[in-house]
Design a protein around this motif. Structure first.
Motif, mmCIF file in Angstrom:
data_model
loop_
_atom_site.group_PDB
_atom_site.id
_atom_site.type_symbol
_atom_site.label_atom_id
_atom_site.label_comp_id
_atom_site.label_asym_id
_atom_site.label_seq_id
_atom_site.Cartn_x
_atom_site.Cartn_y
_atom_site.Cartn_z
ATOM 1 N N GLU A 143 0.941 -1.130 0.235
ATOM 2 C CA GLU A 143 -0.135 -0.179 0.030
ATOM 3 C C GLU A 143 0.807 1.334 -0.058
ATOM 4 O O GLU A 143 1.672 1.312 0.853
ATOM 5 C CB GLU A 143 -0.870 0.049 1.019
ATOM 6 N N SER A 144 0.428 2.129 -0.936
ATOM 7 C CA SER A 144 1.389 3.352 -1.234
ATOM 8 C C SER A 144 1.089 4.325 0.217
ATOM 9 O O SER A 144 2.202 5.218 0.437
ATOM 10 C CB SER A 144 1.082 4.062 -2.307
ATOM 11 N N ASN A 145 0.078 4.187 0.748
ATOM 12 C CA ASN A 145 -0.593 4.962 1.933
ATOM 13 C C ASN A 145 0.481 4.735 3.162
ATOM 14 O O ASN A 145 0.170 5.131 4.279
ATOM 15 C CB ASN A 145 -1.887 4.927 2.020
ATOM 16 N N LEU A 146 0.924 3.379 3.346
ATOM 17 C CA LEU A 146 1.532 3.004 4.516
ATOM 18 C C LEU A 146 3.084 3.400 4.531
ATOM 19 O O LEU A 146 3.935 3.212 3.577
ATOM 20 C CB LEU A 146 1.574 1.486 4.710
ATOM 21 N N HIS A 147 3.596 4.227 5.742
ATOM 22 C CA HIS A 147 4.867 4.661 5.652
ATOM 23 C C HIS A 147 5.433 3.913 6.924
ATOM 24 O O HIS A 147 4.807 4.193 8.016
ATOM 25 C CB HIS A 147 4.703 6.207 5.989
ATOM 26 N N ARG A 148 6.373 3.135 6.887
ATOM 27 C CA ARG A 148 6.914 2.438 8.017
ATOM 28 C C ARG A 148 8.236 3.354 8.350
ATOM 29 O O ARG A 148 9.196 3.577 7.664
ATOM 30 C CB ARG A 148 7.775 0.941 7.481
ATOM 31 N N VAL A 149 8.040 3.748 9.593
ATOM 32 C CA VAL A 149 8.821 4.995 9.941
ATOM 33 C C VAL A 149 9.753 4.673 11.211
ATOM 34 O O VAL A 149 9.366 3.837 11.742
ATOM 35 C CB VAL A 149 8.161 6.364 10.407
ATOM 36 N N PRO A 150 10.725 5.289 11.380
ATOM 37 C CA PRO A 150 11.428 4.977 12.904
ATOM 38 C C PRO A 150 10.779 5.617 14.056
ATOM 39 O O PRO A 150 10.026 6.308 14.089
ATOM 40 C CB PRO A 150 12.981 5.670 12.337
ATOM 41 N N ASN A 151 11.524 5.434 15.164
ATOM 42 C CA ASN A 151 11.328 5.811 16.434
ATOM 43 C C ASN A 151 12.629 6.463 17.238
ATOM 44 O O ASN A 151 13.313 5.625 17.675
ATOM 45 C CB ASN A 151 10.547 4.872 17.499
ATOM 46 N N PRO A 152 12.761 7.676 17.257
ATOM 47 C CA PRO A 152 11.680 8.860 17.107
ATOM 48 C C PRO A 152 11.346 9.268 15.639
ATOM 49 O O PRO A 152 12.070 8.816 14.713
ATOM 50 C CB PRO A 152 12.491 10.049 17.642
ATOM 51 N N TYR A 153 10.077 9.993 15.351
ATOM 52 C CA TYR A 153 9.854 10.018 14.167
ATOM 53 C C TYR A 153 9.414 11.605 14.117
ATOM 54 O O TYR A 153 8.691 12.089 15.091
ATOM 55 C CB TYR A 153 8.673 9.122 13.794
ATOM 56 N N GLU A 154 9.805 12.220 12.750
ATOM 57 C CA GLU A 154 9.282 13.534 12.569
ATOM 58 C C GLU A 154 8.737 13.393 11.038
ATOM 59 O O GLU A 154 8.873 12.903 10.123
ATOM 60 C CB GLU A 154 10.466 14.645 12.377
ATOM 61 N N ARG A 155 7.574 14.404 11.031
ATOM 62 C CA ARG A 155 6.630 14.396 9.858
ATOM 63 C C ARG A 155 6.301 15.578 9.628
ATOM 64 O O ARG A 155 5.503 16.116 10.779
ATOM 65 C CB ARG A 155 5.723 12.968 9.624
ATOM 66 N N ALA A 156 5.922 16.224 8.595
ATOM 67 C CA ALA A 156 5.242 17.497 8.355
ATOM 68 C C ALA A 156 3.943 16.848 7.600
ATOM 69 O O ALA A 156 4.069 16.216 6.594
ATOM 70 C CB ALA A 156 5.930 18.624 7.426
ATOM 71 N N ILE A 157 2.879 17.484 8.291
ATOM 72 C CA ILE A 157 1.427 17.366 7.527
ATOM 73 C C ILE A 157 0.764 18.292 7.567
ATOM 74 O O ILE A 157 0.412 18.986 8.571
ATOM 75 C CB ILE A 157 0.720 16.275 8.685
ATOM 76 N N ASP A 158 0.278 18.815 6.426
ATOM 77 C CA ASP A 158 -0.298 20.167 6.105
ATOM 78 C C ASP A 158 0.506 21.424 6.665
ATOM 79 O O ASP A 158 -0.448 22.064 7.113
ATOM 80 C CB ASP A 158 -1.700 20.002 6.710
ATOM 81 N N GLY A 159 1.653 21.379 6.697
ATOM 82 C CA GLY A 159 2.288 22.285 7.125
ATOM 83 C C GLY A 159 2.690 22.380 8.752
ATOM 84 O O GLY A 159 3.490 23.389 9.060
ATOM 85 N N ARG A 160 2.142 21.363 9.262
ATOM 86 C CA ARG A 160 2.637 21.255 10.788
ATOM 87 C C ARG A 160 3.611 20.140 10.956
ATOM 88 O O ARG A 160 3.434 19.073 10.312
ATOM 89 C CB ARG A 160 1.277 20.934 11.637
ATOM 90 N N VAL A 161 4.340 20.367 11.825
ATOM 91 C CA VAL A 161 5.497 19.388 12.111
ATOM 92 C C VAL A 161 5.177 18.677 13.311
ATOM 93 O O VAL A 161 5.033 19.106 14.458
ATOM 94 C CB VAL A 161 6.980 20.062 12.057
ATOM 95 N N PHE A 162 5.223 17.276 13.271
ATOM 96 C CA PHE A 162 5.042 16.273 14.347
ATOM 97 C C PHE A 162 6.356 15.794 14.727
ATOM 98 O O PHE A 162 6.822 15.197 13.765
ATOM 99 C CB PHE A 162 3.927 15.450 14.042
ATOM 100 N N LEU A 163 6.596 15.691 15.891
ATOM 101 C CA LEU A 163 7.951 15.156 16.298
ATOM 102 C C LEU A 163 7.701 14.401 17.481
ATOM 103 O O LEU A 163 7.331 15.027 18.546
ATOM 104 C CB LEU A 163 9.175 16.147 16.366
ATOM 105 N N GLY A 164 8.126 12.873 17.658
ATOM 106 C CA GLY A 164 7.563 12.384 18.765
ATOM 107 C C GLY A 164 8.302 10.961 18.845
ATOM 108 O O GLY A 164 8.986 10.616 18.082
ATOM 109 N N THR A 165 8.156 10.389 20.004
ATOM 110 C CA THR A 165 8.541 9.010 20.085
ATOM 111 C C THR A 165 7.594 8.201 20.539
ATOM 112 O O THR A 165 6.352 8.321 20.842
ATOM 113 C CB THR A 165 9.859 9.007 21.263
ATOM 114 N N SER A 166 7.856 6.763 20.504
ATOM 115 C CA SER A 166 7.033 5.755 21.035
ATOM 116 C C SER A 166 6.776 5.617 22.614
ATOM 117 O O SER A 166 6.137 4.695 23.086
ATOM 118 C CB SER A 166 7.014 4.312 20.461
ATOM 119 N N GLY A 167 7.454 6.325 23.401
ATOM 120 C CA GLY A 167 7.354 6.418 24.718
ATOM 121 C C GLY A 167 8.456 5.723 25.655
ATOM 122 O O GLY A 167 8.337 5.985 27.081
ATOM 123 N N GLN A 168 9.392 5.106 25.138
ATOM 124 C CA GLN A 168 10.262 4.732 26.004
ATOM 125 C C GLN A 168 11.018 5.638 26.942
ATOM 126 O O GLN A 168 11.364 5.474 27.822
ATOM 127 C CB GLN A 168 11.401 3.896 25.328
#
Length: 223
Positions: A143-168
């Motif tokens: 699926e082209s809509n699936l993005h396998r990403v690392p942890n921590p992870y940063e992504r820009a969505i609609d001009g907003r930047v999300f930066l986070g971790t999985s909680g460890q």
């Protein structure tokens, strides 16, 4: 300044989905989540909200490993080449991944999905964690809509930047401060992704702090 949006848009962040639980609790939760993303549950207000979800982020622990596999001694025993793994154990290990693959295939058909690894997911233990390998998700990886990403992870969505971790790192902060919310706030204010020189969190030679500090400096300079 942030770019203006022509309409409201939302990002759905889910963690601890726990697929593979013996009581099928995780499977039920995943099915309800799918129906919500498809705007098939709730009243008209809920359907309108669901229709404006533009991205789904699975922030770790999407699968629930069998308890005996969380035991390091059991893992070490299984890795010995002269010991065979019985079929029941093989099925127990594979079942959560198969469920995750099916869920991601359906979810990616409805909305773009970012899959982050967590503490119990099939990825390397040390941080930063690398993306879950595509061979474990043979159907969803197409699926082209699936993005396998690392942890921590940063992504820009609609001009907003999300930066986070999985909680460890949050679990590590709580060892020094019982209040998780205050610990996270302090970490954000200090631009720190982990406590410095902490012996209780696995990490690569490159410290996570440099990652967070560089990102914050770059964001401040751009702003």
């Amino acid at each position: 300044p942030l770019p203006e949006l022509s309409a409201d848009a939302f990002v759905c962040i889910v963690s601890g989905l726990g697929l593979g639980a013996p009581d099928f609790e995780g499977m039920l939760a995943s099915e309800l989540l799918l129906e919500y993303l498809r705007a098939n549950v709730g009243d008209e207000r809920d359907e309108g909200f669901s229709a404006r979800i533009v991205h789904l982020i699975l922030a770790g622990n999407s699968v629930l490993s069998p308890k005996k596999l969380r035991d390091p001694f059991a893992i070490a025993a299984m890795l010995k080449p002269h010991l065979a793994v019985d079929s029941a154990t093989q099925k127990a290990v594979a079942a959560p991944i198969v469920q995750l693959d099916r869920f991601l295939t359906s979810a990616a058909a409805a909305v773009p999905v970012s899959l982050m690894p967590g503490e119990h997911d099939p990825a390397n233990y040390l941080l930063p964690q690398q993306p879950i390998h595509r061979c474990l998700l043979p159907s969803a990886s197409r699926e082209s809509n699936l993005h396998r990403v690392p942890n921590p992870y940063e992504r820009a969505i609609d001009g907003r930047v999300f930066l986070g971790t999985s909680g460890q790192n949050v679990q590590d902060f709580v060892l020094y401060d019982a209040d998780a919310a205050e610990s996270v706030a302090s970490a954000c204010n200090a631009s720190a992704a982990r406590t410095r020189q902490s012996p209780s969190i696995g990490k690569h030679g490159t410290a996570l702090n440099e990652f967070a500090e560089n990102e914050c400096i770059r964001r401040e300079s751009v702003a």
